[in-house]
Design a protein around this motif. Structure first.
Motif, mmCIF file in Angstrom:
data_model
loop_
_atom_site.group_PDB
_atom_site.id
_atom_site.type_symbol
_atom_site.label_atom_id
_atom_site.label_comp_id
_atom_site.label_asym_id
_atom_site.label_seq_id
_atom_site.Cartn_x
_atom_site.Cartn_y
_atom_site.Cartn_z
ATOM 1 N N SER A 138 -5.356 12.046 44.149
ATOM 2 C CA SER A 138 -5.244 11.161 42.993
ATOM 3 C C SER A 138 -4.506 9.887 43.352
ATOM 4 O O SER A 138 -4.828 8.808 42.861
ATOM 5 N N ASP A 139 -3.533 10.029 44.233
ATOM 6 C CA ASP A 139 -2.793 8.865 44.690
ATOM 7 C C ASP A 139 -3.726 7.904 45.418
ATOM 8 O O ASP A 139 -3.714 6.693 45.188
ATOM 9 N N MET A 140 -4.551 8.462 46.290
ATOM 10 C CA MET A 140 -5.508 7.637 47.021
ATOM 11 C C MET A 140 -6.477 7.004 46.035
ATOM 12 O O MET A 140 -6.887 5.853 46.198
ATOM 13 N N PHE A 141 -6.834 7.738 45.013
ATOM 14 C CA PHE A 141 -7.759 7.213 44.004
ATOM 15 C C PHE A 141 -7.143 6.006 43.307
ATOM 16 O O PHE A 141 -7.809 5.012 43.044
ATOM 17 N N LYS A 142 -5.868 6.097 43.036
ATOM 18 C CA LYS A 142 -5.189 4.987 42.392
ATOM 19 C C LYS A 142 -5.268 3.726 43.251
ATOM 20 O O LYS A 142 -5.532 2.635 42.762
ATOM 21 N N LYS A 143 -5.053 3.901 44.560
ATOM 22 C CA LYS A 143 -5.128 2.737 45.451
ATOM 23 C C LYS A 143 -6.520 2.130 45.423
ATOM 24 O O LYS A 143 -6.677 0.912 45.497
ATOM 25 N N SER A 144 -7.517 2.983 45.349
ATOM 26 C CA SER A 144 -8.888 2.501 45.286
ATOM 27 C C SER A 144 -9.113 1.653 44.038
ATOM 28 O O SER A 144 -9.730 0.593 44.086
ATOM 29 N N ILE A 145 -8.588 2.115 42.911
ATOM 30 C CA ILE A 145 -8.738 1.376 41.661
ATOM 31 C C ILE A 145 -8.012 0.029 41.750
ATOM 32 O O ILE A 145 -8.528 -0.997 41.317
ATOM 33 N N LEU A 146 -6.828 0.039 42.334
ATOM 34 C CA LEU A 146 -6.070 -1.203 42.460
ATOM 35 C C LEU A 146 -6.805 -2.212 43.336
ATOM 36 O O LEU A 146 -6.832 -3.406 43.051
ATOM 37 N N ASN A 147 -7.407 -1.717 44.400
ATOM 38 C CA ASN A 147 -8.220 -2.533 45.266
ATOM 39 C C ASN A 147 -9.348 -3.180 44.474
ATOM 40 O O ASN A 147 -9.591 -4.376 44.554
ATOM 41 N N LYS B 49 -2.824 4.740 26.412
ATOM 42 C CA LYS B 49 -2.427 3.338 26.613
ATOM 43 C C LYS B 49 -1.899 3.076 28.018
ATOM 44 O O LYS B 49 -1.068 3.829 28.532
ATOM 45 N N GLN B 50 -2.403 1.991 28.606
ATOM 46 C CA GLN B 50 -1.937 1.520 29.918
ATOM 47 C C GLN B 50 -0.414 1.418 29.942
ATOM 48 O O GLN B 50 0.180 0.839 29.050
ATOM 49 N N GLY B 51 0.212 1.989 30.963
ATOM 50 C CA GLY B 51 1.657 1.909 31.089
ATOM 51 C C GLY B 51 2.392 3.100 30.515
ATOM 52 O O GLY B 51 3.542 3.352 30.860
ATOM 53 N N ASN B 52 1.733 3.831 29.629
ATOM 54 C CA ASN B 52 2.349 5.039 29.043
ATOM 55 C C ASN B 52 2.457 6.170 30.067
ATOM 56 O O ASN B 52 1.744 6.202 31.047
ATOM 57 N N LYS B 53 3.334 7.124 29.763
ATOM 58 C CA LYS B 53 3.406 8.321 30.598
ATOM 59 C C LYS B 53 2.192 9.216 30.315
ATOM 60 O O LYS B 53 1.794 9.384 29.163
ATOM 61 N N PRO B 54 1.599 9.783 31.369
ATOM 62 C CA PRO B 54 0.415 10.623 31.173
ATOM 63 C C PRO B 54 0.788 12.051 30.803
ATOM 64 O O PRO B 54 0.844 12.929 31.648
ATOM 65 N N ASN B 99 0.000 5.553 33.236
ATOM 66 C CA ASN B 99 -1.431 5.280 33.152
ATOM 67 C C ASN B 99 -1.755 3.895 33.698
ATOM 68 O O ASN B 99 -1.147 2.908 33.313
ATOM 69 N N LEU B 100 -2.747 3.854 34.558
ATOM 70 C CA LEU B 100 -3.137 2.590 35.187
ATOM 71 C C LEU B 100 -3.874 1.692 34.218
ATOM 72 O O LEU B 100 -3.855 0.475 34.351
#
Lengths: 232, 232
Positions: A138-147, B49-54, B99-100
DNA sequence: CGCGAGCTTGACGTTGTTCAACTAGAGTGG
DNA sequence: CCACTCTAGTTGAACAACGTCAAGCTCGCG
């Protein structure tokens, strides 16, 4: 993206064993060792090929690799660049389709190839291990989204700044490094033309934001670079 | 991306129970039911919501939602648009950061919110269930990468064609549909200006590739649209 | 010494964004 | 029932960003 960063958990050469043994038995680990092979790859050699069946997971012990996607017109895009130690090709463990992209050595690499089915069986019988891998995935997935987001709403300069900062922070772990990518590869990473990369970098050189000569890079004014990244 | 598509597994209103019971006991399922709430969201209401705790996972029973990322300058990007039935916010289950992006209703939605920790406990004790979720998560990850690649190497027309095809195939399941997005939202999805979306669509209208009046869309020449998508 | 690959630079044309003006429809209050 | 206003949609023109092309450069290697 697409990698599992184990650095927070372990640092020595025997890291694969150490993480595995937090979740599985010695006996199970021996099964992994029996069914795996150690390989060395040189610069530009293909470790996993786009379009192939994903039969193995690659544990990278040392080196740097790029994730390369080639489209119908032979144009390349570098999706990510990662340094050891990492687990490569993890998503393919569970996804049944062929590899979406190639994994290619950018610097010499030591790789352990493990049979997917052996690892999968282990995970099915060990929820905690499965969840742990899921978390790093999931962490890697987050980086992908940020990219993805960076690409979507920034212009060339912001994207190139992102890449330089990424390389410094996540790959070479220093403000001063010898880059193993060509200018063309940098362009494939930033999704722009090589000329654009060069123009931007030499502009930053004269503005004393970076200092480079040939392959050597040094970030001089990191605040300015971060500002460029932020405003896009 | 970021969703788990369960359609291949189940189709009736009780689908959450049916999939869960393939892996866990009635007793465990009751625990999920006790700790979850059913909610209805209207168009434009924020589900996560973006920024909230999941803290919760959202099971969407009916409706359509968008994944919306808002940057520092209040500019929005739509990362994906998905229709029920789906599991939303899955990656946040395992990733500990906030949340991203936001998940926002585009059409009225029925949502079941489930406590993350309850589900996580279940997965830790049930490797098969964990691996099954991991597999659908990998599928969603693949879609995210494809989106990323489309954005990276196609021009506006190819991207807009991709979106129209995506909406037809994955959201509305028909060549003829009433679009619940504004032109501005289409632009946020294709990462271009609203003017560009409008120009392209009206051009396709005169070329008889699509037919639209207000919110109603119909794809007339899907081959041509796929060709535009392919050549970018 | 000369060849070739990668690098660098500037000119030019294409693509896409921004801006400004206009239209249509929906909602509001007199 | 009719202004009035507000938002979404539409169009075209000016402008900026970016890619492409062509030419010259540097360096390593035979």
């Amino acid at each position: 993206m697409y990698t599992w960063d184990m650095e927070s958990i372990l640092h020595n050469s025997n890291w694969l064993k150490r993480i595995a043994l937090q979740f599985i038995t010695e006996k199970d680990f021996e099964k992994i060792e029996r069914t795996s092979v150690n390989l060395k790859f040189k610069k530009n050699e293909i470790i996993l090929k786009q379009g192939n069946k994903p039969t193995h997971i690659a544990f990278m012990q040392s080196g740097v690799v790029k994730f390369n996607y080639e489209n119908e017109l032979n144009k390349n895009i570098i999706l990510s660049l990662v340094a050891a130690p990492k687990i490569l090709g993890g998503a393919n463990l569970f996804y049944k389709d062929n590899n979406l992209f190639s994994i290619i050595a950018v610097e010499d690499c030591e790789i352990i190839l493990i049979d997917s089915n052996v690892l999968l069986d282990l995970l099915r019988n060990n929820g905690k291990f499965a969840v742990a891998l899921f978390q790093v995935a999931s962490d890697m997935f987050k980086k992908s989204i940020l990219n993805f987001i960076s690409l979507a709403n920034k212009q060339k300069e912001g994207r190139i700044a992102d890449i330089i900062l990424y390389l410094s922070e996540n790959v070479y772990h220093s403000n001063s490094f010898n880059l193993s990518l060509t200018r063309k590869e940098l362009a494939e990473f930033a999704c722009c033309s090589p000329e654009n990369v060069i123009m931007t970098l030499s502009k930053w050189q004269t503005e004393k934001i970076i200092d480079m000569s040939k392959k050597h890079f040094e970030i001089i004014n990191i605040e300015k670079l971060k500002h460029i990244s932020k405003i896009g």
